[in-house]
Design a protein around this motif. Structure first.
Motif, short mmCIF file in Angstrom:
data_model
loop_
_atom_site.label_atom_id
_atom_site.label_comp_id
_atom_site.label_asym_id
_atom_site.label_seq_id
_atom_site.Cartn_x
_atom_site.Cartn_y
_atom_site.Cartn_z
N HIS A 129 0.13 -14.00 2.66
CA HIS A 129 0.85 -13.21 1.65
C HIS A 129 1.71 -14.11 0.78
N ALA A 132 -0.54 -15.59 -1.86
CA ALA A 132 -0.89 -14.56 -2.85
C ALA A 132 0.28 -14.28 -3.78
N ARG A 133 1.49 -14.22 -3.22
CA ARG A 133 2.68 -13.97 -4.04
C ARG A 133 2.91 -15.09 -5.04
N GLU A 136 0.34 -14.88 -7.82
CA GLU A 136 0.65 -13.79 -8.73
C GLU A 136 1.76 -14.20 -9.70
N SER A 156 -6.80 -17.65 -6.59
CA SER A 156 -6.62 -16.20 -6.71
C SER A 156 -7.71 -15.45 -5.95
N SER A 159 -7.22 -15.70 -2.29
CA SER A 159 -6.09 -14.91 -1.80
C SER A 159 -6.28 -13.41 -2.00
N TRP A 160 -7.39 -13.02 -2.56
CA TRP A 160 -7.64 -11.61 -2.88
C TRP A 160 -7.34 -10.65 -1.73
N MET A 163 -3.67 -9.66 -1.52
CA MET A 163 -3.00 -9.19 -2.73
C MET A 163 -2.87 -7.68 -2.76
N ALA A 167 -1.44 -7.16 -8.25
CA ALA A 167 -1.88 -8.56 -8.30
C ALA A 167 -3.39 -8.64 -8.54
N ARG A 168 -4.14 -7.76 -7.90
CA ARG A 168 -5.60 -7.77 -8.08
C ARG A 168 -5.98 -7.44 -9.52
#
Length: 209
Positions: A129, A132-133, A136, A156, A159-160, A163, A167-168
């Motif tokens: 996470h 992903a953060r 984003e 990206s 890390s989908w 998210m 974010a996606r």
């Protein structure tokens, strides 16, 4: 009227005192100022050059603690960690900590968020996470930055699963932009088995888990 010159001198002196730490900070980091751009372009630099960047940023931070200095120190340690086996975890922890400090002071630094994502990815052994953060935030602060576009897009996609929906949706926009501006690079990325299904799904506008 007679008090004017002394007041001006005092004011000037105060300005010099206030500017002193920043001036000294800039002076100390000057010998390593050519390094960050080379690292940002993923150019190969020697261990000695990386060490110079680390030492100049550490010296600079003793005078003035600025966000950019922390970010550049984190970047240098991240590159050192990629070359080291014995000190890899130690350097990665330092890089992530320093990047976080810098980004707390300079949150609009899009490349810094990307490097933080890279550091978090290596430190955690995979997409988390936190990765992903950071990705984003890199997209949010500079969605059209062409310098790191495909590298960021690859992270990206990786890390989908971590998210949220917002974010996606940002990643969906990034893929569509890449189809227009980086079609050849996107085709290579989409041809990889680990990304092929996801990219096709994005083209179908279905940002699902």
């Amino acid at each position: 009227l007679r008090a004017g010159p002394p007041v001006a001198l005092i004011a000037g002196g105060l300005l010099l005192v206030m500017a002193g730490p920043r001036f000294m900070s800039a002076l100390i980091e000057l010998p390593g100022n050519y390094v960050p751009q080379r690292l940002e372009r993923d150019e190969k630099v020697s261990d000695a050059v990386l060490a110079k960047m680390v030492s100049t940023r550490l010296g600079s931070l003793e005078w003035y603690k600025g966000g950019q200095q922390w970010v550049e120190l984190g970047l240098a340690q991240l590159r050192q960690a990629k070359r080291s086996q014995s000190n890899r975890v130690f350097l990665l922890r330092g890089a992530v900590a320093d990047l976080r400090k810098g980004l707390a002071m300079k949150p609009a630094n899009s490349p810094g968020w990307l490097w933080l994502a890279e550091g978090e990815l290596l430190l955690g052994g995979g997409a988390t996470h936190a990765v992903a953060r950071a990705i984003e935030m890199s997209i949010r602060t500079a969605p059209l930055d062409h310098r790191y576009y495909m590298k960021r897009l690859e992270l990206s996609l990786l890390s989908w699963p971590q998210m949220n929906m917002d974010a996606r949706q940002r990643v969906v926009g990034q893929v569509r932009i890449a189809r227009r501006k980086f079609s050849r690079e996107l085709a290579k990325l989409a041809d990889r088995s680990d990304y092929r299904v996801l990219v096709r799904r994005i083209f179908g506008n279905a940002p699902k888990g």
